[in-house]
Scaffold this motif. Structure first.
Motif, PDB file in Angstrom:
ATOM      1  N   LEU A 196       0.889  -1.241   0.134  1.00  0.00           N
ATOM      2  CA  LEU A 196       0.014  -0.007  -0.023  1.00  0.00           C
ATOM      3  C   LEU A 196       0.938   1.228   0.037  1.00  0.00           C
ATOM      4  O   LEU A 196       0.413   2.158  -0.670  1.00  0.00           O
ATOM      5  CB  LEU A 196      -0.975  -0.066   1.298  1.00  0.00           C
ATOM      6  N   GLU A 197       1.784   1.282   0.752  1.00  0.00           N
ATOM      7  CA  GLU A 197       2.873   2.282   0.670  1.00  0.00           C
ATOM      8  C   GLU A 197       3.300   2.605  -0.653  1.00  0.00           C
ATOM      9  O   GLU A 197       3.789   3.734  -1.103  1.00  0.00           O
ATOM     10  CB  GLU A 197       4.110   2.441   1.602  1.00  0.00           C
ATOM     11  N   LEU A 198       3.923   1.443  -1.299  1.00  0.00           N
ATOM     12  CA  LEU A 198       4.387   1.488  -2.594  1.00  0.00           C
ATOM     13  C   LEU A 198       3.471   2.135  -3.721  1.00  0.00           C
ATOM     14  O   LEU A 198       3.635   2.845  -4.657  1.00  0.00           O
ATOM     15  CB  LEU A 198       4.922   0.247  -3.340  1.00  0.00           C
ATOM     16  N   LEU A 199       2.179   1.802  -3.603  1.00  0.00           N
ATOM     17  CA  LEU A 199       1.072   2.086  -4.403  1.00  0.00           C
ATOM     18  C   LEU A 199       0.814   3.523  -4.307  1.00  0.00           C
ATOM     19  O   LEU A 199       0.223   4.082  -5.110  1.00  0.00           O
ATOM     20  CB  LEU A 199      -0.246   1.379  -4.218  1.00  0.00           C
ATOM     21  N   ASN A 200       1.047   4.296  -2.955  1.00  0.00           N
ATOM     22  CA  ASN A 200       0.720   5.628  -2.732  1.00  0.00           C
ATOM     23  C   ASN A 200       1.358   6.595  -3.794  1.00  0.00           C
ATOM     24  O   ASN A 200       2.452   6.711  -3.899  1.00  0.00           O
ATOM     25  CB  ASN A 200       1.151   5.952  -1.364  1.00  0.00           C
ATOM     26  N   PRO A 201       0.643   7.146  -4.730  1.00  0.00           N
ATOM     27  CA  PRO A 201       1.060   8.037  -5.656  1.00  0.00           C
ATOM     28  C   PRO A 201       1.913   9.325  -5.286  1.00  0.00           C
ATOM     29  O   PRO A 201       2.840   9.860  -6.005  1.00  0.00           O
ATOM     30  CB  PRO A 201       0.018   8.423  -6.577  1.00  0.00           C
ATOM     31  N   SER A 202       1.654   9.755  -4.186  1.00  0.00           N
ATOM     32  CA  SER A 202       2.485  10.791  -3.320  1.00  0.00           C
ATOM     33  C   SER A 202       3.766  10.543  -2.802  1.00  0.00           C
ATOM     34  O   SER A 202       4.309  11.259  -2.316  1.00  0.00           O
ATOM     35  CB  SER A 202       1.700  11.601  -2.485  1.00  0.00           C
ATOM     36  N   ASN A 203       4.004   9.164  -2.766  1.00  0.00           N
ATOM     37  CA  ASN A 203       5.169   8.801  -2.045  1.00  0.00           C
ATOM     38  C   ASN A 203       6.234   8.859  -2.922  1.00  0.00           C
ATOM     39  O   ASN A 203       6.194   8.359  -4.307  1.00  0.00           O
ATOM     40  CB  ASN A 203       5.109   7.269  -1.665  1.00  0.00           C
ATOM     41  N   GLU A 204       7.534   9.380  -2.570  1.00  0.00           N
ATOM     42  CA  GLU A 204       8.597   9.527  -3.431  1.00  0.00           C
ATOM     43  C   GLU A 204       9.775   8.789  -2.910  1.00  0.00           C
ATOM     44  O   GLU A 204      11.024   9.047  -3.347  1.00  0.00           O
ATOM     45  CB  GLU A 204       8.985  11.009  -3.697  1.00  0.00           C
ATOM     46  N   ASN A 205       9.750   8.342  -1.511  1.00  0.00           N
ATOM     47  CA  ASN A 205      10.602   7.885  -0.788  1.00  0.00           C
ATOM     48  C   ASN A 205      10.776   6.276  -1.144  1.00  0.00           C
ATOM     49  O   ASN A 205       9.975   5.580  -1.677  1.00  0.00           O
ATOM     50  CB  ASN A 205      10.473   7.724   0.750  1.00  0.00           C
ATOM     51  N   TRP A 206      12.180   5.820  -1.034  1.00  0.00           N
ATOM     52  CA  TRP A 206      12.627   4.201  -1.199  1.00  0.00           C
ATOM     53  C   TRP A 206      11.647   3.647   0.322  1.00  0.00           C
ATOM     54  O   TRP A 206      11.849   4.039   1.266  1.00  0.00           O
ATOM     55  CB  TRP A 206      13.836   3.892  -1.064  1.00  0.00           C
ATOM     56  N   ILE A 207      10.965   2.793  -0.063  1.00  0.00           N
ATOM     57  CA  ILE A 207      10.129   1.809   0.945  1.00  0.00           C
ATOM     58  C   ILE A 207      11.042   0.589   1.248  1.00  0.00           C
ATOM     59  O   ILE A 207      11.254  -0.067   0.308  1.00  0.00           O
ATOM     60  CB  ILE A 207       8.716   1.422   0.227  1.00  0.00           C
ATOM     61  N   GLU A 208      11.190   0.264   2.228  1.00  0.00           N
ATOM     62  CA  GLU A 208      11.763  -1.096   2.740  1.00  0.00           C
ATOM     63  C   GLU A 208      10.922  -1.925   3.454  1.00  0.00           C
ATOM     64  O   GLU A 208       9.946  -1.434   4.195  1.00  0.00           O
ATOM     65  CB  GLU A 208      13.062  -0.721   3.778  1.00  0.00           C
ATOM     66  N   LEU A 209      10.943  -3.464   3.117  1.00  0.00           N
ATOM     67  CA  LEU A 209      10.225  -4.300   3.890  1.00  0.00           C
ATOM     68  C   LEU A 209      10.537  -4.224   5.445  1.00  0.00           C
ATOM     69  O   LEU A 209      12.042  -4.316   5.597  1.00  0.00           O
ATOM     70  CB  LEU A 209      10.322  -5.620   3.130  1.00  0.00           C
ATOM     71  N   PRO A 210       9.825  -4.155   6.470  1.00  0.00           N
ATOM     72  CA  PRO A 210      10.071  -4.179   7.594  1.00  0.00           C
ATOM     73  C   PRO A 210      10.973  -5.434   7.945  1.00  0.00           C
ATOM     74  O   PRO A 210      10.475  -6.696   7.435  1.00  0.00           O
ATOM     75  CB  PRO A 210       9.165  -4.016   8.605  1.00  0.00           C
ATOM     76  N   SER A 211      12.142  -5.576   8.448  1.00  0.00           N
ATOM     77  CA  SER A 211      12.991  -6.744   9.086  1.00  0.00           C
ATOM     78  C   SER A 211      12.105  -7.507  10.100  1.00  0.00           C
ATOM     79  O   SER A 211      11.767  -7.146  11.431  1.00  0.00           O
ATOM     80  CB  SER A 211      14.267  -6.450   9.462  1.00  0.00           C
ATOM     81  N   ILE A 212      11.961  -8.783   9.885  1.00  0.00           N
ATOM     82  CA  ILE A 212      11.282  -9.864  10.705  1.00  0.00           C
ATOM     83  C   ILE A 212      12.252 -10.932  10.883  1.00  0.00           C
ATOM     84  O   ILE A 212      12.358 -11.447   9.940  1.00  0.00           O
ATOM     85  CB  ILE A 212       9.917 -10.482  10.172  1.00  0.00           C
ATOM     86  N   ASN A 213      12.732 -10.877  12.100  1.00  0.00           N
ATOM     87  CA  ASN A 213      13.492 -12.198  12.291  1.00  0.00           C
ATOM     88  C   ASN A 213      12.735 -13.471  12.644  1.00  0.00           C
ATOM     89  O   ASN A 213      12.510 -14.135  13.592  1.00  0.00           O
ATOM     90  CB  ASN A 213      14.510 -11.669  13.626  1.00  0.00           C
ATOM     91  N   LEU A 214      12.338 -13.826  11.306  1.00  0.00           N
ATOM     92  CA  LEU A 214      11.654 -15.437  11.406  1.00  0.00           C
ATOM     93  C   LEU A 214      12.401 -16.502  11.956  1.00  0.00           C
ATOM     94  O   LEU A 214      11.738 -17.190  12.561  1.00  0.00           O
ATOM     95  CB  LEU A 214      11.238 -15.566  10.024  1.00  0.00           C
ATOM     96  N   GLU A 215      13.671 -16.576  12.016  1.00  0.00           N
ATOM     97  CA  GLU A 215      14.448 -17.568  12.498  1.00  0.00           C
ATOM     98  C   GLU A 215      14.416 -17.515  13.983  1.00  0.00           C
ATOM     99  O   GLU A 215      14.019 -18.580  14.719  1.00  0.00           O
ATOM    100  CB  GLU A 215      15.935 -17.464  12.339  1.00  0.00           C
ATOM    101  N   GLU A 216      14.329 -16.375  14.826  1.00  0.00           N
ATOM    102  CA  GLU A 216      14.075 -16.056  15.930  1.00  0.00           C
ATOM    103  C   GLU A 216      12.536 -16.402  16.331  1.00  0.00           C
ATOM    104  O   GLU A 216      12.137 -17.149  17.429  1.00  0.00           O
ATOM    105  CB  GLU A 216      14.475 -14.645  16.556  1.00  0.00           C
TER     106      GLU A 216
END
Length: 171
Positions: free
Chosen positions: A56-76
């Protein structure tokens, strides 16, 4: 920023898939009495909701920033101990196998989509989503293997040698 239509179309499809999978996971939580199974279902829900938020953040047409996927430590998060007892009911087995299959499909879809996507940020995020789903799937697969719920048939030495002989001339 405006995205290429292929990126928007693929994310639209992914969001619909996530909606359906979240609904299915809600039903699994209701049907599941095993605490460890409820935990791995909840982890998948958390991962999927994170993916939805990022798309949804990536689809926001007013967004000009690089979007990162939040880090989730799945191993933990997945370092929970599976119960040692072996009297798993059929429903637990089937839900576990479905969780494995769904994660594999999501990893595959995210990776394949990333290869087709044009925007570098959208592409990058979908590669990361694929890795998260593959990590989740590998955890479930280890348990499935331990319980021998989906046995893997081994090839014979003769079969493997035939393949080597056939392709040995390529090197």
């Amino acid at each position: 920023m405006l995205l290429p239509i292929i990126d928007v179309g693929l994310m639209n499809e992914h969001l619909s898939t996530h909606e359906g999978l979240l609904g299915k996971l809600d039903l699994y939580l209701i049907d599941s009495s095993a605490t460890y199974l409820q935990k791995i279902i909840t982890i998948q829900q958390t991962v999927l909701k994170s993916h939805i938020q990022v798309m949804l953040e990536l689809l926001n047409p007013s967004n000009e920033n690089w979007i990162e996927l939040p880090s989730i430590n799945l191993e933990e998060k997945l370092s929970i101990s599976w119960p040692v007892y072996s009297d798993f009911d059929t429903l637990t087995k089937r839900i576990t196998l479905e969780l494995q299959s769904a994660a594999k499909a999501m990893a595959h879809t995210n990776f394949t989509s990333a290869l087709m996507m044009k925007n570098e940020n959208v592409k990058h995020v979908h590669y990361e989503m694929a890795v998260q789903q593959a990590t989740y799937m590998n955890y479930i697969s280890a348990f499935v293997k331990e319980k021998d719920w989906a046995p893997s048939i081994k090839a014979s030495q003769v079969t493997q040698r035939k393949v080597i002989e056939h392709f040995n001339s390529l090197i």
